[in-house]
Design a protein around this motif. Structure first.
Motif, PDB file in Angstrom:
ATOM      1  N   GLN A   1       0.652  59.569 -72.104  1.00 31.37           N
ATOM      2  CA  GLN A   1      -0.432  60.532 -72.233  1.00 31.37           C
ATOM      3  C   GLN A   1      -0.350  61.542 -71.098  1.00 31.37           C
ATOM      4  N   SER A   2      -0.603  62.797 -71.408  1.00 26.65           N
ATOM      5  CA  SER A   2      -0.666  63.839 -70.395  1.00 26.65           C
ATOM      6  C   SER A   2      -2.133  64.088 -70.069  1.00 26.65           C
ATOM      7  N   VAL A   3      -2.478  64.031 -68.778  1.00 25.76           N
ATOM      8  CA  VAL A   3      -3.857  64.249 -68.342  1.00 25.76           C
ATOM      9  C   VAL A   3      -3.869  65.271 -67.221  1.00 25.76           C
ATOM     10  N   ALA A   4      -5.005  65.941 -67.072  1.00 28.10           N
ATOM     11  CA  ALA A   4      -5.181  66.915 -65.989  1.00 28.10           C
ATOM     12  C   ALA A   4      -5.921  66.247 -64.837  1.00 28.10           C
ATOM     13  N   CYS A   5      -5.449  66.492 -63.628  1.00 28.61           N
ATOM     14  CA  CYS A   5      -6.103  65.965 -62.438  1.00 28.61           C
ATOM     15  C   CYS A   5      -7.502  66.580 -62.342  1.00 28.61           C
ATOM     16  N   PRO A   6      -8.549  65.764 -62.171  1.00 30.85           N
ATOM     17  CA  PRO A   6      -9.909  66.321 -62.061  1.00 30.85           C
ATOM     18  C   PRO A   6     -10.154  67.058 -60.748  1.00 30.85           C
ATOM     19  N   HIS A   7      -9.243  66.913 -59.785  1.00 26.44           N
ATOM     20  CA  HIS A   7      -9.389  67.583 -58.498  1.00 26.44           C
ATOM     21  C   HIS A   7      -8.740  68.967 -58.487  1.00 26.44           C
ATOM     22  N   CYS A   8      -7.475  69.041 -58.959  1.00 21.93           N
ATOM     23  CA  CYS A   8      -6.732  70.299 -58.840  1.00 21.93           C
ATOM     24  C   CYS A   8      -6.267  70.866 -60.185  1.00 21.93           C
ATOM     25  N   GLY A   9      -6.367  70.078 -61.271  1.00 16.88           N
ATOM     26  CA  GLY A   9      -5.979  70.565 -62.589  1.00 16.88           C
ATOM     27  C   GLY A   9      -4.511  70.380 -62.926  1.00 16.88           C
ATOM     28  N   HIS A  10      -3.729  69.808 -62.022  1.00 18.55           N
ATOM     29  CA  HIS A  10      -2.300  69.579 -62.254  1.00 18.55           C
ATOM     30  C   HIS A  10      -2.121  68.574 -63.393  1.00 18.55           C
ATOM     31  N   ASN A  11      -1.216  68.871 -64.345  1.00 17.10           N
ATOM     32  CA  ASN A  11      -0.946  67.952 -65.450  1.00 17.10           C
ATOM     33  C   ASN A  11       0.035  66.881 -65.013  1.00 17.10           C
ATOM     34  N   ILE A  12      -0.317  65.624 -65.292  1.00 18.75           N
ATOM     35  CA  ILE A  12       0.566  64.505 -64.988  1.00 18.75           C
ATOM     36  C   ILE A  12       0.730  63.658 -66.245  1.00 18.75           C
ATOM     37  N   HIS A  13       1.864  62.982 -66.346  1.00 17.25           N
ATOM     38  CA  HIS A  13       2.149  62.102 -67.476  1.00 17.25           C
ATOM     39  C   HIS A  13       1.950  60.660 -67.035  1.00 17.25           C
ATOM     40  N   ILE A  14       1.183  59.917 -67.814  1.00 19.86           N
ATOM     41  CA  ILE A  14       0.867  58.529 -67.495  1.00 19.86           C
ATOM     42  C   ILE A  14       1.289  57.658 -68.670  1.00 19.86           C
ATOM     43  N   THR A  15       1.991  56.571 -68.373  1.00 12.72           N
ATOM     44  CA  THR A  15       2.355  55.603 -69.390  1.00 12.72           C
ATOM     45  C   THR A  15       1.270  54.541 -69.456  1.00 12.72           C
ATOM     46  N   LEU A  16       0.709  54.353 -70.651  1.00 13.64           N
ATOM     47  CA  LEU A  16      -0.366  53.390 -70.849  1.00 13.64           C
ATOM     48  C   LEU A  16       0.180  52.139 -71.521  1.00 13.64           C
TER      49      LEU A  16
ATOM     50  N   ASP B   1      -4.715  56.126 -60.103  1.00 16.25           N
ATOM     51  CA  ASP B   1      -3.398  56.697 -59.872  1.00 16.25           C
ATOM     52  C   ASP B   1      -3.597  57.905 -58.966  1.00 16.25           C
ATOM     53  N   ASP B   2      -2.613  58.197 -58.146  1.00 14.34           N
ATOM     54  CA  ASP B   2      -2.715  59.348 -57.249  1.00 14.34           C
ATOM     55  C   ASP B   2      -2.047  60.556 -57.878  1.00 14.34           C
ATOM     56  N   CYS B   3      -2.671  61.708 -57.721  1.00 13.79           N
ATOM     57  CA  CYS B   3      -2.099  62.961 -58.210  1.00 13.79           C
ATOM     58  C   CYS B   3      -0.904  63.322 -57.329  1.00 13.79           C
ATOM     59  N   PRO B   4       0.259  63.621 -57.921  1.00 12.71           N
ATOM     60  CA  PRO B   4       1.416  63.980 -57.101  1.00 12.71           C
ATOM     61  C   PRO B   4       1.277  65.356 -56.435  1.00 12.71           C
ATOM     62  N   ALA B   5       0.373  66.206 -56.927  1.00  6.51           N
ATOM     63  CA  ALA B   5       0.211  67.541 -56.358  1.00  6.51           C
ATOM     64  C   ALA B   5      -0.768  67.557 -55.180  1.00  6.51           C
ATOM     65  N   CYS B   6      -1.941  66.935 -55.354  1.00  3.77           N
ATOM     66  CA  CYS B   6      -2.960  67.021 -54.303  1.00  3.77           C
ATOM     67  C   CYS B   6      -3.218  65.682 -53.595  1.00  3.77           C
ATOM     68  N   CYS B   7      -2.605  64.605 -54.081  1.00  5.18           N
ATOM     69  CA  CYS B   7      -2.684  63.262 -53.481  1.00  5.18           C
ATOM     70  C   CYS B   7      -4.071  62.613 -53.542  1.00  5.18           C
TER      71      CYS B   7
ATOM     72  N   HIS C   1      -9.377  58.259 -61.219  1.00  7.05           N
ATOM     73  CA  HIS C   1      -9.882  57.044 -61.864  1.00  7.05           C
ATOM     74  C   HIS C   1      -9.594  57.142 -63.362  1.00  7.05           C
ATOM     75  N   LEU C   2      -8.931  56.126 -63.914  1.00 12.57           N
ATOM     76  CA  LEU C   2      -8.581  56.088 -65.335  1.00 12.57           C
ATOM     77  C   LEU C   2      -9.201  54.847 -65.951  1.00 12.57           C
ATOM     78  N   ASN C   3      -9.897  55.032 -67.049  1.00 13.89           N
ATOM     79  CA  ASN C   3     -10.536  53.934 -67.761  1.00 13.89           C
ATOM     80  C   ASN C   3      -9.980  53.943 -69.183  1.00 13.89           C
ATOM     81  N   MET C   4      -9.164  52.945 -69.512  1.00 14.24           N
ATOM     82  CA  MET C   4      -8.525  52.864 -70.824  1.00 14.24           C
ATOM     83  C   MET C   4      -9.258  51.825 -71.668  1.00 14.24           C
TER      84      MET C   4
END
Length: 67
Positions: A7-22, A33-39, A43-46
């Protein structure tokens, strides 16, 4: 239902798109998970819905949690 999905999600802090394997094999999960752009922590709730064979992913900032 497939146990793994990406799944591709946007960081709620900086908006950077990251790919997460669920991994739905263990059922519903809550993790960080930590954002690779802003660190900042993300919080992810599946939620796994076995009846409808769907996975719902809720994303928010670490500081938005209500306990």
């Amino acid at each position: 239902m497939k146990n793994y999905t990406e799944q591709s999600v946007a960081c709620p802090h900086c908006g950077h798109n990251i790919h997460i394997t669920l991994d739905a094999s263990a059922g519903s999960q809550e993790f960080y998970d930590d954002c690779p752009a802003c660190c900042h922590a993300i919080h992810l709730n599946m939620q796994v819905d076995e009846l409808h064979k769907t996975i719902n992913l809720f994303v928010d900032a670490d500081d938005e949690q209500i306990f």
